[in-house]
Every structure is written in C-alpha cells, then in structure tokens.
Design a protein around this motif. Structure first.
Motif, PDB file in Angstrom:
ATOM      1  N   LYS A 189       5.925  29.765  -6.621  1.00 24.00           N
ATOM      2  CA  LYS A 189       5.442  30.366  -7.876  1.00 24.00           C
ATOM      3  C   LYS A 189       4.751  31.689  -7.576  1.00 24.00           C
ATOM      4  O   LYS A 189       4.903  32.662  -8.318  1.00 24.00           O
ATOM      5  CB  LYS A 189       4.480  29.409  -8.574  1.00 24.00           C
ATOM      6  N   GLY A 192       7.089  34.401  -7.168  1.00 22.02           N
ATOM      7  CA  GLY A 192       7.610  34.815  -8.469  1.00 22.02           C
ATOM      8  C   GLY A 192       6.744  35.878  -9.136  1.00 22.02           C
ATOM      9  O   GLY A 192       7.224  36.654  -9.968  1.00 22.02           O
ATOM     10  N   GLN A 193       5.466  35.924  -8.754  1.00 25.80           N
ATOM     11  CA  GLN A 193       4.553  36.911  -9.346  1.00 25.80           C
ATOM     12  C   GLN A 193       4.724  38.301  -8.729  1.00 25.80           C
ATOM     13  O   GLN A 193       4.202  39.287  -9.231  1.00 25.80           O
ATOM     14  CB  GLN A 193       3.073  36.481  -9.156  1.00 25.80           C
ATOM     15  N   GLU A 195       7.433  40.123  -8.265  1.00 26.63           N
ATOM     16  CA  GLU A 195       8.467  41.009  -8.812  1.00 26.63           C
ATOM     17  C   GLU A 195       9.008  40.384 -10.097  1.00 26.63           C
ATOM     18  O   GLU A 195       9.402  39.221 -10.079  1.00 26.63           O
ATOM     19  CB  GLU A 195       9.553  41.129  -7.727  1.00 26.63           C
ATOM     20  N   PRO A 196       9.022  41.130 -11.198  1.00 23.51           N
ATOM     21  CA  PRO A 196       9.454  40.535 -12.470  1.00 23.51           C
ATOM     22  C   PRO A 196      10.819  39.846 -12.384  1.00 23.51           C
ATOM     23  O   PRO A 196      11.013  38.775 -12.947  1.00 23.51           O
ATOM     24  CB  PRO A 196       9.507  41.723 -13.433  1.00 23.51           C
ATOM     25  N   TRP A 198      12.084  38.192 -10.081  1.00 18.64           N
ATOM     26  CA  TRP A 198      12.071  36.928  -9.330  1.00 18.64           C
ATOM     27  C   TRP A 198      11.406  35.799 -10.101  1.00 18.64           C
ATOM     28  O   TRP A 198      11.528  34.644  -9.734  1.00 18.64           O
ATOM     29  CB  TRP A 198      11.323  37.099  -8.005  1.00 18.64           C
ATOM     30  N   GLU A 199      10.668  36.153 -11.136  1.00 20.41           N
ATOM     31  CA  GLU A 199       9.867  35.130 -11.801  1.00 20.41           C
ATOM     32  C   GLU A 199      10.732  33.982 -12.318  1.00 20.41           C
ATOM     33  O   GLU A 199      10.486  32.812 -12.018  1.00 20.41           O
ATOM     34  CB  GLU A 199       9.055  35.739 -12.948  1.00 20.41           C
ATOM     35  N   GLN A 200      11.767  34.356 -13.066  1.00 20.71           N
ATOM     36  CA  GLN A 200      12.607  33.321 -13.668  1.00 20.71           C
ATOM     37  C   GLN A 200      13.366  32.516 -12.601  1.00 20.71           C
ATOM     38  O   GLN A 200      13.310  31.280 -12.608  1.00 20.71           O
ATOM     39  CB  GLN A 200      13.525  33.991 -14.697  1.00 20.71           C
ATOM     40  N   GLU A 203      10.886  30.204 -10.892  1.00 23.49           N
ATOM     41  CA  GLU A 203      10.448  29.122 -11.786  1.00 23.49           C
ATOM     42  C   GLU A 203      11.493  28.016 -11.769  1.00 23.49           C
ATOM     43  O   GLU A 203      11.195  26.837 -11.678  1.00 23.49           O
ATOM     44  CB  GLU A 203      10.323  29.634 -13.234  1.00 23.49           C
TER      45      GLU A 203
END
Ligand code: GTP
Ligand code: MG
Length: 476
Positions: A189, A192-193, A195-196, A198-200, A203
């Motif tokens: 998680k 994921g923070q 790089e935008p 990578w977030e999805q 998750e």
C-alpha cells in the motif's frame, strides 16, 4: 491497461536486498547468502496470481563505487534539471567498464521506469558511502522508498530514519525474514502512494494476495482432511494360497505387512507436506524437512511424537469418543491379540478400550487372516484402530502448515517443527471435535466418507487450524 509496477531493490552489498525480493515476490529460489556479492546481475522476479502479474521486483547487485560515480555525475552535470539524463549518460558510457559493472546493472532498471526500494541495514551505522548512494538514486528522479532491514543486533535505526527521511518519500522498517504477511500488504500500500499510476494496481494486488492467502488456507484444510482419511483407513492386504500360508509364519507375514503399512503412512504424510509447501510456493524446504522427519525422535510413530500430539482422555470424552468407538469393528481390533475373548464383559471391554486408546504407545493394527475362500486367504494389516494416531497426524499436519504459511520466502533456516507444549486443541469447539472423531471412527471401520462428511471434516480441520494459529500467536 497500465503496466504492472516494477521496483528495483538496490543498496549496499549484503544488506538484505535479495531477501526483500524473495519475500515480496514469494520466491524461495533466490540466492541469499552471508557473503557480499551474491547477486551479480540484475534479475526480474514477477509476482503472479492466477497468471496475472501484480508487480515485478528486480534484484540487483550492490553499489561498489558510489563516490566515484557521484564524482562523475557532478562533473558532467550543468544543472539539477539534467540529473536524470546525466545518470543515463553514465550508464551508457560505462557499459562494459569493469569498474562500474554493478552500478550499471542496478541503475538500468531504474532508468527503465522502475521505482526504487533502497535497502539499508539498521544494525550498522550510516556512512558517507550511503550518502553517495542516496544522492545518485535521487538524481534518477524516480519514486523511491527506503526499507530499514536490521540484520545484526546493533540499533542505529533512529539516525538512519532521519538521514533516509531527507532522501526518500517513504521510510519503513521491514524485516525481510520475519515480517508477518500483514506487513507485506501494508508495504505494498505504501508503494502505491509513491506514484498515482501505481495506486490502483497495488490496491488490487493487496486484495488479490489477501484472497489468495484465504484460498490457500482453505485448500490446506482440504489437503489435510483427505490425508487424514487415507491414513486412518489404510490397509495393507495380501491374497495368499494355502501353500503360501503354510510356508510363512504369521509373525513374518505380520512384519512384512506392517513394514509396508508404516512405509505407506510415512510417505503419505510426506506427500501432504510437499503439497502444502507447493501451495505456498515453498519448494526448497522439502529436502531439509524430509531428513528431519525421518530422524527417529520426530518420526510419525515415535513415542516422543505421540506424547506431544495425542489428546487427553477428557478431550476424547468431549469429542464423543466411546459411543461410536466402543463396539463394532473398533473393539474387535482392540481385543484382537489381547487376552480378552469375544465373550468378555462389556465393562471389561470399555476399560480395555480406554487404556488402549489413551496409552503411551500406539496400538498397532493386528494381522488379520481371513477364512479360506476358493483356495485363497486374505491377510490384512490395518486400518489403525487407535484414534490417537489420527490426532497425531492432525497435530503434525497443522503444525507443519502453520510454519509454512508463516514462513517468508527469504527464510533459509532449517524448518524446525517444535511440538506443542500445551494442548492446542483445547480451544476447539465441541461440534468440530465430534466431526473429527466421527470421521476417524468411520475411517477405521473402512467406511468411505461421503462428500458431505468429507466437507465436514475439512471444515473441522480448518477450525483446528484457526485454533492452532490463535494459540500459537498468543503463547506467553
Ligand atoms: N537476521 C536477518 N538476517 C537477514 C535479513 N535480511 C537478510 N539477512 C541476512 O543477510 C545476509 C545477506 O542477505 P542477502 O539478501 O543475500 O543480501 P543482498 O543485499 O542481496 O547481498 P548481495 O547480493 O551480496 O549484495 C544473508 O545471510 C541473510 O540471511 C533479516 O531481515 N534478518
Ligand atoms: Mg543479493
């Protein structure tokens, strides 16, 4: 669709980079060793679930000459805006240069779009070499995160934390060998923070990995249940002519069949272990574990094993032992070979059954030679009539499962299966106790379990696994 995130795991030699890669990619084949310089070339390890790559980790060799590299970069840069290109130029110009092979290897995936995971050893102090490494990494302009992985006993994590905080967006403590699964997820998680984009995907990766873990848990309970069914109902059988019977003593026959029976049971237990290990992608433990469990004190049939995994009389009573077991095939086998004849008093039988079933030694099946039929006799050995055998198999299987399911893929130590010191099943509820005992009773009468009984047994085994997990994690 966006490409699955890729992370290059970089740092000083011998600080646990490959260990981080092994744990997060669930790959126990990655070389991890005490000697610096174990990883010589970059290598990508994707983590896939059901054929989908969730993310890729790239293992890399450690920095060798970070200060020399930084000097070169500073000498070739005009302003901060050209830093990433300067790093690229360094790599392009030093391909094949023996002095900077490792730096070129470790920087290549970063220049190729990977995020950076910088691994440091929090048990040794921070130095100027590290500062050069961190500066080079910052020059690449890629999203970055630092992990403090403490290998030795010293603790410099506070100074590390403040130094790393100046260079990296996120700084975490992470013990590659011991970090529990929940920490792996929370680390994903955090990635994921960074790089935008990578977030999805990250998750989704954490969700799929959590689901996979639950599935593995469920599949383990089914594997254990079917092994229990087979081990509790196993029989070795021989068809013998009258002539053969005359030529071999009962004693020899019993010994042959018994050896085969033992052999089968041990192999079946080993096969279960291999299946569980395979399920959790641990494919290298097998060899070590096989040696271990064949050593006499850890043998499936040793007294020591029985002492640790057999259940108490009280447990047996609450599991409904007695009602179904005393009488029928169970009692026949108990009395076979003993001084009690078929006409013995029921009270005597129950007494005998009680002591046999709870004894320190496993009550082995007796040799059984059937009546002559068409010139042939059937000699059989098994199934085992002693319920404790089932509880021993169950205890050992659940214990093994627990160690495997909590083992990180960076773990390289021998798998030590330490026996329970307090009876772990004492927290199991009555309904599940009964389901297990009933299945044992039925198996030893050689009545096949119906699909719904198999399901009940698997469900009871899953509850036993949950009880074990709870007991284990809350031990004083
Ligand atoms: N106790 C403990 N030891 C660790 C941990 N991580 C790594 N080690 C040990 O540190 C040594 C080096 O680990 P590696 O993962 O091979 O380190 P590396 O950075 O990949 O090393 P190179 O490839 O040689 O640069 C091994 O003996 C590991 O067992 C950890 O979290 N805890
Ligand atoms: Mg390595």
């Amino acid at each position: 669709m966006t490409r699955a995130p890729m992370f290059a795991v970089v740092g000083h030699p011998n600080k646990g980079k490959s260990s981080v890669v092994a744990t997060l990619s669930q790959n126990d084949a990655i070389a991890i060793a005490l000697e610096p310089g174990t990883t010589k070339a970059r290598q990508a390890y994707p983590l896939t679930v059901d054929g989908n790559t969730l993310y890729t980790l790239v293992d890399t060799p450690g920095f060798q000459r970070p200060r020399r590299v930084l000097q070169w970069l500073e000498a070739h840069s005009l302003s901060a805006s050209d830093h990433p290109e300067t790093v690229r130029a360094f790599v392009t110009q030093h391909q094949g240069d023996g002095r900077f092979v490792d730096e070129c290897e470790l920087l290549a995936p970063v220049l190729d779009g990977a995020g950076i995971i910088y691994v440091v050893d929090g048990s040794v102090p921070y130095s100027a070499e590290h500062e050069a490494e961190m500066t080079i990494l910052r020059w690449t302009g890629r999203p970055s995160l630092a992990l403090i992985n403490s290998i030795g006993s010293g603790d410099y994590s506070d100074t590390w934390q403040s130094a790393l905080g100046q260079f990296f967006q996120v700084v975490r403590k992470f013990d590659a060998v011991r970090a529990p699964f929940e920490q792996h997820l929370s680390l994903l998680k955090a990635f994921g923070q960074l790089e935008p984009d990578w977030e999805q995907p990250l998750e989704q990766a954490t969700r799929l990995l959590a689901e996979q873990r639950q599935q593995r848990h469920l599949q383990s309970s089914k594997l254990i249940a079917s092994a229990l069914e087979e081990l509790m109902s196993w029989q070795e059988k021989r068809l013998l002519t009258h002539h053969q019977i005359a030529g071999v003593s009962d004693h020899q026959l019993a010994q042959t069949l018994r050896d085969r029976w033992y052999d089968h049971q041990r192999r079946r237990e080993q096969a279960l272990r291999a299946d569980i290990e395979y399920l959790y992608q641990h494919q290298r433990i097998q060899r070590q574990e096989a040696e271990l469990s064949w050593a006499s004190e850890h043998d499936l049939f040793s007294e020591d094993t029985r002492k640790h995994w057999a259940v108490s009389r009280k447990y047996l009573a609450t599991a409904g032992f007695g009602a179904g077991a005393v009488g029928g095939a169970g009692i026949d086998a108990v009395t076979l070979g003993s001084s009690l004849g078929t006409g013995a008093l029921i009270g005597g039988l129950i007494g005998a059954a009680g002591s046999y079933f709870y004894g320190d030694k496993l009550v082995l099946p007796a040799l059984n030679i059937g009546p002559l039929k068409d010139g042939l006799k059937t000699a059989s050995f098994g199934p085992v009539q002693d319920s404790q055998f089932g509880y021993i198999v169950l205890g050992r299987a659940v214990d093994h499962w627990w160690h495997i399911s909590h083992r990180n893929h960076a773990g390289r130590d021998l798998l030590e299966l330490e026996p329970a010191d307090h009876h772990w099943l004492s927290e199991l509820d009555k309904a599940n106790r009964k389901a297990i005992q009933q299945a044992f009773d039925q198996c030893r009468k050689q009545k096949a379990l119906s699909p719904s009984q198999q399901e009940n047994l698997a469900h009871a085994v899953a509850s036993a696994m949950a009880v074990y997990d709870h007991w284990r994690l809350n031990r004083p």
